[in-house]
Design a protein around this motif. Structure first.
Motif, PDB file in Angstrom:
ATOM      1  N   ALA A 165     -20.358  20.300  -6.839  1.00 45.16           N
ATOM      2  CA  ALA A 165     -21.482  21.138  -6.410  1.00 45.16           C
ATOM      3  C   ALA A 165     -21.180  22.621  -6.587  1.00 45.16           C
ATOM      4  N   ALA A 166     -19.907  23.002  -6.582  1.00 44.36           N
ATOM      5  CA  ALA A 166     -19.538  24.406  -6.745  1.00 44.36           C
ATOM      6  C   ALA A 166     -19.945  24.935  -8.114  1.00 44.36           C
ATOM      7  N   ARG A 167     -20.154  24.021  -9.063  1.00 41.62           N
ATOM      8  CA  ARG A 167     -20.573  24.439 -10.412  1.00 41.62           C
ATOM      9  C   ARG A 167     -22.089  24.381 -10.585  1.00 41.62           C
ATOM     10  N   SER A 168     -22.791  24.273  -9.469  1.00 43.26           N
ATOM     11  CA  SER A 168     -24.239  24.103  -9.501  1.00 43.26           C
ATOM     12  C   SER A 168     -24.946  25.356 -10.018  1.00 43.26           C
ATOM     13  N   ALA A 169     -26.083  25.141 -10.668  1.00 42.59           N
ATOM     14  CA  ALA A 169     -26.921  26.256 -11.118  1.00 42.59           C
ATOM     15  C   ALA A 169     -27.551  26.990  -9.947  1.00 42.59           C
ATOM     16  N   PHE A 170     -27.472  26.417  -8.731  1.00 45.38           N
ATOM     17  CA  PHE A 170     -28.052  27.075  -7.564  1.00 45.38           C
ATOM     18  C   PHE A 170     -27.324  28.366  -7.199  1.00 45.38           C
ATOM     19  N   VAL A 171     -26.115  28.573  -7.718  1.00 52.02           N
ATOM     20  CA  VAL A 171     -25.380  29.794  -7.376  1.00 52.02           C
ATOM     21  C   VAL A 171     -26.191  31.021  -7.745  1.00 52.02           C
ATOM     22  N   GLY A 172     -26.895  30.976  -8.866  1.00 48.48           N
ATOM     23  CA  GLY A 172     -27.744  32.095  -9.270  1.00 48.48           C
ATOM     24  C   GLY A 172     -28.861  32.344  -8.276  1.00 48.48           C
ATOM     25  N   ASP A 173     -29.466  31.285  -7.737  1.00 53.52           N
ATOM     26  CA  ASP A 173     -30.504  31.439  -6.719  1.00 53.52           C
ATOM     27  C   ASP A 173     -29.938  32.118  -5.481  1.00 53.52           C
ATOM     28  N   TRP A 174     -28.711  31.733  -5.110  1.00 50.91           N
ATOM     29  CA  TRP A 174     -28.085  32.337  -3.942  1.00 50.91           C
ATOM     30  C   TRP A 174     -27.804  33.818  -4.154  1.00 50.91           C
ATOM     31  N   GLN A 175     -27.410  34.199  -5.357  1.00 50.24           N
ATOM     32  CA  GLN A 175     -27.141  35.610  -5.627  1.00 50.24           C
ATOM     33  C   GLN A 175     -28.395  36.451  -5.399  1.00 50.24           C
ATOM     34  N   GLU A 176     -29.526  35.939  -5.827  1.00 50.46           N
ATOM     35  CA  GLU A 176     -30.788  36.647  -5.607  1.00 50.46           C
ATOM     36  C   GLU A 176     -31.154  36.651  -4.127  1.00 50.46           C
ATOM     37  N   ARG A 177     -30.937  35.541  -3.448  1.00 48.31           N
ATOM     38  CA  ARG A 177     -31.303  35.434  -2.034  1.00 48.31           C
ATOM     39  C   ARG A 177     -30.507  36.402  -1.170  1.00 48.31           C
ATOM     40  N   LEU A 178     -29.228  36.562  -1.453  1.00 53.39           N
ATOM     41  CA  LEU A 178     -28.346  37.369  -0.608  1.00 53.39           C
ATOM     42  C   LEU A 178     -28.441  38.865  -0.899  1.00 53.39           C
TER      43      LEU A 178
ATOM     44  N   PRO B 285     -13.648  11.281   3.496  1.00 60.15           N
ATOM     45  CA  PRO B 285     -13.584  12.724   3.222  1.00 60.15           C
ATOM     46  C   PRO B 285     -13.112  13.079   1.818  1.00 60.15           C
ATOM     47  N   ALA B 286     -12.235  12.281   1.224  1.00 57.11           N
ATOM     48  CA  ALA B 286     -11.796  12.575  -0.144  1.00 57.11           C
ATOM     49  C   ALA B 286     -12.960  12.484  -1.125  1.00 57.11           C
ATOM     50  N   ASP B 287     -13.894  11.552  -0.892  1.00 54.80           N
ATOM     51  CA  ASP B 287     -15.089  11.462  -1.735  1.00 54.80           C
ATOM     52  C   ASP B 287     -15.952  12.712  -1.574  1.00 54.80           C
ATOM     53  N   TYR B 288     -16.075  13.176  -0.316  1.00 56.25           N
ATOM     54  CA  TYR B 288     -16.857  14.381  -0.067  1.00 56.25           C
ATOM     55  C   TYR B 288     -16.235  15.581  -0.765  1.00 56.25           C
ATOM     56  N   ALA B 289     -14.903  15.714  -0.728  1.00 56.69           N
ATOM     57  CA  ALA B 289     -14.233  16.854  -1.361  1.00 56.69           C
ATOM     58  C   ALA B 289     -14.485  16.868  -2.862  1.00 56.69           C
ATOM     59  N   GLU B 290     -14.501  15.691  -3.482  1.00 54.45           N
ATOM     60  CA  GLU B 290     -14.773  15.612  -4.919  1.00 54.45           C
ATOM     61  C   GLU B 290     -16.208  16.048  -5.214  1.00 54.45           C
TER      62      GLU B 290
ATOM     63  N   MET C   6       0.849  -1.194   0.000  1.00 52.80           N
ATOM     64  CA  MET C   6       0.000   0.000   0.000  1.00 52.80           C
ATOM     65  C   MET C   6       0.885   1.245   0.000  1.00 52.80           C
ATOM     66  N   THR C   7       0.460   2.252  -0.758  1.00 49.73           N
ATOM     67  CA  THR C   7       1.244   3.477  -0.875  1.00 49.73           C
ATOM     68  C   THR C   7       0.415   4.675  -0.447  1.00 49.73           C
ATOM     69  N   THR C   8       1.129   5.763  -0.138  1.00 50.33           N
ATOM     70  CA  THR C   8       0.462   7.013   0.203  1.00 50.33           C
ATOM     71  C   THR C   8      -0.257   7.566  -1.028  1.00 50.33           C
ATOM     72  N   GLU C   9      -1.469   8.081  -0.852  1.00 52.79           N
ATOM     73  CA  GLU C   9      -2.254   8.623  -1.951  1.00 52.79           C
ATOM     74  C   GLU C   9      -2.597  10.082  -1.672  1.00 52.79           C
ATOM     75  N   ALA C  10      -2.798  10.861  -2.736  1.00 48.74           N
ATOM     76  CA  ALA C  10      -3.142  12.269  -2.613  1.00 48.74           C
ATOM     77  C   ALA C  10      -4.426  12.549  -3.389  1.00 48.74           C
ATOM     78  N   PHE C  11      -5.335  13.281  -2.749  1.00 50.91           N
ATOM     79  CA  PHE C  11      -6.619  13.614  -3.353  1.00 50.91           C
ATOM     80  C   PHE C  11      -6.894  15.105  -3.143  1.00 50.91           C
ATOM     81  N   ALA C  12      -7.838  15.633  -3.887  1.00 57.58           N
ATOM     82  CA  ALA C  12      -8.196  17.044  -3.748  1.00 57.58           C
ATOM     83  C   ALA C  12      -8.638  17.342  -2.320  1.00 57.58           C
ATOM     84  N   ALA C  13      -8.232  18.503  -1.819  1.00 58.92           N
ATOM     85  CA  ALA C  13      -8.691  18.957  -0.504  1.00 58.92           C
ATOM     86  C   ALA C  13     -10.047  19.635  -0.652  1.00 58.92           C
ATOM     87  N   SER C  14     -10.788  19.659   0.433  1.00 60.10           N
ATOM     88  CA  SER C  14     -12.019  20.446   0.432  1.00 60.10           C
ATOM     89  C   SER C  14     -11.654  21.927   0.457  1.00 60.10           C
ATOM     90  N   TYR C  15     -12.640  22.781   0.198  1.00 62.49           N
ATOM     91  CA  TYR C  15     -12.363  24.213   0.150  1.00 62.49           C
ATOM     92  C   TYR C  15     -11.896  24.746   1.507  1.00 62.49           C
TER      93      TYR C  15
END
Length: 450
Positions: A179-192, A169-174, A1-10
């Motif tokens: 989700a960061a590319r979600s269309a919901f960002v536009g809804d949030w802009q209106e909400r805020l 956690p690596a699965d969650y970060a992916e 088994m070897t050390t693995e590297a995955f994307a970090a969460s924001y």
């Protein structure tokens, strides 16, 4: 088994990029009081077994090709210190002093480990176990998961307490980056739109380049919310967090714009596969609180509940919304006010979470305890910090505990204490009489917070 590297969460990335010379003391502590005959070797083996089950406990952070990555070791032996204080005059007091220092000690985020263990013997059958874990690998929900699995592993002497988590956690970060590319960002802009993350405290100069924070423990000098928080939540059919959010906003009304945004720490454990995962899966959701029109407290709670529902229905990582919350070139915290509600294990039956405190592991009784630390803490601003943090716990009766932590560059210690007292008074008045207008709550609390 070897050390693995995955994307970090924001938020892991934010912690890494703001660390001071690669070191950080944004730590989460898990402290258990142990009563009964203790086999230390068996206890340390149980900790290593839990670390084998959960990748987070074998994870460090590193920059790889310009990106922050989670580096996961194939195995780990958690660093441990064992101390014997039984000859001390006041062994328990000395144990608490050493444990506080243990929990404050910074970690090098690139390793070798972001988890440390201290076992302190105070008497033949009285010990304390303190696990210090960096926030990059641990969140509030995980505390209960970790404590429950540790009890099970010790009790069963190496037997596996169920299948390993299907997700890590690596699965969650992916998922988070998708989700960061979600269309919901536009809804949030209106909400805020029309809401602000900022509060204005007269005479305060604002945050400096770094944070120096201190905590005021609750309930403090004023007890409040002793039995009404859950009752009102059940009556209005809203989450308990909505009652707390309304209490925070109402207690800050003299400093806040009519449209206030609170950062709400969310566990992000709606998926069943994530409920038994140890790791930093939490995120912070902007919660819009509408104070306009001097609403009744019950109405404010319902408005907060509506905001909670909006954030749940449109899951978007905080990093994808940061540009909507922070003005260009603005430094300091992303939010002025954050709410972090952590149900105590004593409220587990109500919340449907993990086991009760004080569970017996064989003949050894393990009881989760809180170790308050009122010493100021210095650190860099990152996206999980705020000028004022309300870190709240409640038991099944609604009794409020926890602390209000404030940046000493903005909130003087006397004001911090009064804000804590005022919050509890607002919560007590509002849950007892939800028909009262916000302006009528806690009118007997005077001083700087008024």
């Amino acid at each position: 088994m070897t050390t693995e590297a995955f994307a970090a969460s924001y938020l892991q990335e934010s912690l890494y990029l703001t660390a001071d010379n690669g070191e950080s003391a944004v730590n989460v502590g898990v402290v258990l009081e142990l009563h009964g005959p203790l086999d230390i070797a068996r206890l340390l083996a149980a900790i290593d077994q839990v670390a084998h089950r959960h990748e987070a406990l074998r994870t460090t952070l590193a920059a790889v090709d310009g990106d922050v990555r989670q580096v996961i070791a194939p195995s780990a032996e958690v660093p441990a210190v064992v101390l014997d204080l039984s000859a001390e005059h006041r062994p328990s007091a000395e144990a608490m002093r050493l444990i506080r220092g243990h929990l404050r000690q910074p970690f090098a985020l690139d390793g070798p480990s972001l988890c440390r263990v201290m076992v302190v013997a105070c008497a033949p059958e009285t010990h304390f176990l303190a696990l210090s874990l960096h926030h990059a690998i641990m969140d509030g929900w995980s505390v209960n998961v970790l404590a429950a699995e540790l009890r099970a592993c010790y009790r069963d002497a190496g037997a596996v307490p169920g299948a390993e988590p299907a997700l890590q956690p690596a699965d969650y970060a992916e998922w988070e980056r998708q989700a960061a590319r979600s269309a919901f960002v536009g809804d949030w802009q209106e909400r805020l739109s029309g809401y602000s993350t900022r509060i204005r405290i007269p005479g305060a100069t604002g945050p400096g380049p770094g944070q120096l924070s201190a905590a005021r423990e609750l309930p403090g000098e004023r007890a409040g919310g002793a039995d009404g928080t859950y009752r009102l939540a059940r009556r209005l059919r809203v989450p308990v967090a909505a009652v707390f959010a309304a209490g925070v906003a109402a207690s800050l009304r003299e400093y806040a714009a009519p449209g206030l945004i609170i950062g709400l720490v969310r566990a992000n454990r709606e998926r069943v596969e994530l409920r038994d995962v140890v790791g930093y899966l939490a995120d912070i959701a902007p919660l819009t609180i509408d104070l306009r029109g001097d609403p009744a407290f019950g109405c404010l709670v319902e408005r907060a509940a509506d905001s909670l529902a909006f954030s749940r229905e449109r899951p978007v990582p905080l990093a994808a919304l940061a540009h909507l919350l922070r003005a260009d070139g603005e430094g300091g915290p992303l939010f002025d006010v954050c709410l972090n509600y952590r149900p105590d294990p004593a409220a587990a039956a109500f919340q449907g979470q993990h086991e009760q405190p004080g569970q017996t592991a064989g003949e050894l009784r393990m009881t989760s305890i809180n170790v308050p630390d009122d010493q100021p803490a210095a650190g860099r601003w990152w996206d999980g910090t705020a000028l004022i943090d309300y870190v709240l716990r409640s038991d099944a009766t609604g009794q409020v505990s926890g602390c209000v932590r404030g940046d000493l560059g903005t909130v003087a210690p006397a004001l911090l204490g009064e804000l804590a007292d005022r919050f509890l008074a607002v919560l007590a008045d509002g849950t007892a009489s939800p028909g009262l207008a916000v302006s009528e709550l806690a009118t007997t609390v005077h001083g700087a917070a008024r």
